[in-house]
Design a protein around this motif. Structure first.
Motif, PDB file in Angstrom:
ATOM      1  N   ILE A  58       9.685  -5.329 -40.240  1.00  0.00           N
ATOM      2  CA  ILE A  58       8.611  -6.298 -39.978  1.00  0.00           C
ATOM      3  C   ILE A  58       8.177  -6.981 -41.267  1.00  0.00           C
ATOM      4  O   ILE A  58       7.969  -8.202 -41.303  1.00  0.00           O
ATOM      5  CB  ILE A  58       7.425  -5.603 -39.277  1.00  0.00           C
ATOM      6  CG1 ILE A  58       7.812  -5.194 -37.859  1.00  0.00           C
ATOM      7  CG2 ILE A  58       6.196  -6.500 -39.259  1.00  0.00           C
ATOM      8  CD1 ILE A  58       6.790  -4.324 -37.165  1.00  0.00           C
ATOM      9  N   GLY A  59       8.040  -6.193 -42.334  1.00  0.00           N
ATOM     10  CA  GLY A  59       7.657  -6.780 -43.622  1.00  0.00           C
ATOM     11  C   GLY A  59       8.684  -7.767 -44.133  1.00  0.00           C
ATOM     12  O   GLY A  59       8.343  -8.828 -44.655  1.00  0.00           O
ATOM     13  N   ALA A  61      10.834  -9.461 -42.276  1.00  0.00           N
ATOM     14  CA  ALA A  61      10.840 -10.638 -41.391  1.00  0.00           C
ATOM     15  C   ALA A  61       9.674 -11.577 -41.692  1.00  0.00           C
ATOM     16  O   ALA A  61       9.805 -12.795 -41.539  1.00  0.00           O
ATOM     17  CB  ALA A  61      10.788 -10.191 -39.940  1.00  0.00           C
ATOM     18  N   SER A  62       8.554 -11.001 -42.149  1.00  0.00           N
ATOM     19  CA  SER A  62       7.412 -11.846 -42.467  1.00  0.00           C
ATOM     20  C   SER A  62       7.448 -12.362 -43.905  1.00  0.00           C
ATOM     21  O   SER A  62       6.571 -13.112 -44.318  1.00  0.00           O
ATOM     22  CB  SER A  62       6.106 -11.084 -42.221  1.00  0.00           C
ATOM     23  OG  SER A  62       5.994 -10.003 -43.122  1.00  0.00           O
ATOM     24  N   GLY A  63       8.464 -11.951 -44.671  1.00  0.00           N
ATOM     25  CA  GLY A  63       8.633 -12.464 -46.028  1.00  0.00           C
ATOM     26  C   GLY A  63       7.845 -11.728 -47.091  1.00  0.00           C
ATOM     27  O   GLY A  63       7.663 -12.246 -48.193  1.00  0.00           O
ATOM     28  N   ALA A  64       7.382 -10.519 -46.802  1.00  0.00           N
ATOM     29  CA  ALA A  64       6.628  -9.743 -47.790  1.00  0.00           C
ATOM     30  C   ALA A  64       7.556  -9.317 -48.935  1.00  0.00           C
ATOM     31  O   ALA A  64       8.650  -8.819 -48.714  1.00  0.00           O
ATOM     32  CB  ALA A  64       6.020  -8.510 -47.131  1.00  0.00           C
ATOM     33  N   HIS A  73      15.941  -2.339 -47.221  1.00  0.00           N
ATOM     34  CA  HIS A  73      16.274  -3.672 -46.702  1.00  0.00           C
ATOM     35  C   HIS A  73      17.489  -4.259 -47.415  1.00  0.00           C
ATOM     36  O   HIS A  73      18.362  -4.842 -46.772  1.00  0.00           O
ATOM     37  CB  HIS A  73      15.079  -4.616 -46.855  1.00  0.00           C
ATOM     38  CG  HIS A  73      15.375  -6.010 -46.434  1.00  0.00           C
ATOM     39  ND1 HIS A  73      15.592  -6.366 -45.116  1.00  0.00           N
ATOM     40  CD2 HIS A  73      15.512  -7.152 -47.153  1.00  0.00           C
ATOM     41  CE1 HIS A  73      15.835  -7.649 -45.046  1.00  0.00           C
ATOM     42  NE2 HIS A  73      15.801  -8.151 -46.266  1.00  0.00           N
TER      43      HIS A  73
END
Length: 85
Positions: A58-59, A61-64, A73
């Motif tokens: 999720i992080g 995918a959100s660009g964190a 990742h």
């Protein structure tokens, strides 16, 4: 080289290897000898790993930034690695 244990940090690397081996043996005995240990290791650890992998996905995918640079990742970003873990 697969195991680079030479140089000034070699002692710490061998010590780390020995500590991880001992910890894995102790955790295996805990899981094998007690019902609660088996439940904790089977459900607890796998549940935590699932939450961790989902949080990284999720992080990322959100660009964190913390997720995009995480080794989970960058090095293990496919279904095979997640299924293997």
């Amino acid at each position: 080289m697969l195991f680079d244990v030479y140089g000034p940090n070699a002692l710490y690397q061998w010590l780390g290897l020995a500590l991880v081996l001992v910890a894995l043996i102790l955790l295996n005995e805990f899981a094998r000898r007690t019902k609660a240990g088996g439940m904790i290791m089977f459900f607890g650890v796998s549940g935590l790993m699932t939450v961790y992998c989902i949080a990284i996905a999720i992080g990322a995918a959100s660009g964190a930034e913390w997720a995009l640079n995480n080794p989970t990742h960058t090095d293990m970003n496919s279904w095979f690695h997640y299924a293997k873990v």
